[in-house]
Design an enzyme around this catalytic site. Structure first.
Site, short mmCIF file in Angstrom:
data_model
loop_
_atom_site.label_atom_id
_atom_site.label_comp_id
_atom_site.label_asym_id
_atom_site.label_seq_id
_atom_site.Cartn_x
_atom_site.Cartn_y
_atom_site.Cartn_z
N HIS A 1 43.31 34.19 29.32
CA HIS A 1 42.06 33.61 29.82
C HIS A 1 42.01 33.50 31.33
CE1 HIS A 1 40.68 32.61 25.81
NE2 HIS A 1 41.96 32.41 25.56
N ARG A 2 43.10 33.97 31.98
CA ARG A 2 43.14 33.86 33.43
C ARG A 2 41.98 34.64 34.08
NH1 ARG A 2 47.77 32.25 36.07
NH2 ARG A 2 49.13 33.06 34.47
N ALA A 3 41.69 35.82 33.51
CA ALA A 3 40.63 36.66 34.09
C ALA A 3 39.30 35.92 34.14
CB ALA A 3 40.49 37.95 33.28
#
Ligand SMILES: [Zn+2]
Length: 364
Positions: A278-280
């Site tokens: 979910h970093r993106a």
């Protein structure tokens, strides 16, 4: 000596945009520039630092503390302030710190003198690279050749904006907010996937092959080398204008809004592109906010999101074979093209309407 002006760099628009957005919002978390040698990577990073507005600092603080942000002071400045001392201030240029490939953990984060602490009860901290990098630009050439652990520390600081050194129950902390720029030549070894994912943005640059552009690069280089000051004078206005625009965007950034449907667009996009983790998503949001601020808008639009995705996704689509990654990026480009078209059409429609109402007004 005068560095080569940022605005005089030919092409490489994506790299320049990634650098500018990180300057507006260092908390995006840095940019990794991948490309062969001689593609203006270090020139661009140096040029960006030279262009950024001057900053106000506590004049005798090795951590470049901001006298106007009492919540973001080093332990020393905070203690002085609490003791009723007035902090002396001065202004200086944004620093450009070049991290050597041989840098050790101690050199990067700084060291606590434990012996002194035990014997004299005195907390003595020897500042490291992160101290001089605070509120500046930290440039790491060939980041793939650096010790993994050190890269980890850099990325941690870039994301947290603070450096905490702790040893045997004693700790020292200081702000460490910087624009992180790493470069690598993929031919000289890859970066571990875990580290790759933690670089917020990534740009793959190629040498410019178009003859006209190459001539222009050559021409500017020759003029610059012959007379750096004179060359700078030619570009001064453009440099000042960009510097001013970045400064204004920094101020307006906290006021840029996003909606629930913007978040939905981001999630849909990263889902569709099959991005791991979910970093993106959070990186795309932060980058889109900076992009909107740079454009002088107070809320984000689809183009901001797609432009942000263009920078946040290249290094996060590695699970699939190369061709498929390429085609996914190509799909993203198409959507961006379409979104830009829509914006243009909407703008044309608006100006046509404005003209019509003007004409109608005149007729009355
Ligand atoms: Zn300080």
């Amino acid at each position: 000596m005068r560095v080569f002006p940022f605005t005089a760099i030919v092409g490489q628009e994506r790299m320049k945009r990634a650098l500018i957005l990180n300057a507006i919002s260092p908390q995006i978390g840095g940019v990794l520039i991948r490309g062969e040698r001689g593609t203006a990577k270090s020139t661009a990073a140096r040029a960006l630092a030279a262009l950024l507005p001057e900053i106000q600092i506590v004049s005798d603080c090795p951590f470049n503390c901001d006298p106007h942000r009492p919540t973001h002071l080093c332990d020393r400045c905070r203690a002085r302030l609490e003791a009723g001392e007035e902090l002396p201030t001065t202004t200086r240029k944004t620093s450009f710190v070049d991290l050597p490939v041989s840098a050790t953990e101690d050199r990067v984060v700084g060291t606590l003198d434990i012996e002194r602490a035990i014997k004299a009860g005195e907390r003595r901290f020897e500042p490291g690279v992160l101290a001089s990098a605070n509120r500046g630009l930290l440039y790491v050439d060939e980041v793939n050749l650096l010790d993994d652990h050190v890269v980890d520390l850099l990325l941690d600081s870039a994301a947290m904006g603070v450096n905490v050194v702790e040893r045997e129950g004693i700790s020292f902390s200081h702000p460490a907010q910087f624009i992180l720029v790493g470069t690598m030549n993929p031919e000289e070894g890859e970066l571990r996937p875990q580290l790759l994912d933690r670089f917020a943005l990534c740009v793959d640059i190629q040498g410019i092959l178009d003859a006209d552009s190459r001539v222009e690069i050559l021409r500017r280089r020759v003029v610059y080398e012959g007379d750096p000051e004179g060359f700078y004078e030619e570009w001064r206005d453009a440099e000042m204008m960009l510097s001013q625009r970045i400064a204004e965007a920094q101020v307006s950034l906290p006021h840029v809004a996003y909606s629930g449907s913007d978040l939905f667009v981001i999630a849909e996009l990263t889902g569709e592109m099959e991005v791991d983790g979910h970093r993106a998503d959070i990186v795309i949001l932060k980058t889109a906010l900076a992009q909107a601020a740079f454009e002088g808008r107070n809320s984000i639009c689809e183009t901001d999101i797609l432009l942000a995705a263009e920078l946040a996704l290249p290094h996060r689509l590695r699970r699939k074979p190369f061709e498929e990654t390429q085609s996914r990026m190509a799909r993203l480009e198409q959507r961006l093209e379409q979104a830009r078209c829509n914006v243009e059409q909407a703008e044309q429609r608006l100006s046509a309407e404005a003209e019509e109402s003007l004409v109608a007004g005149k007729k009355k």
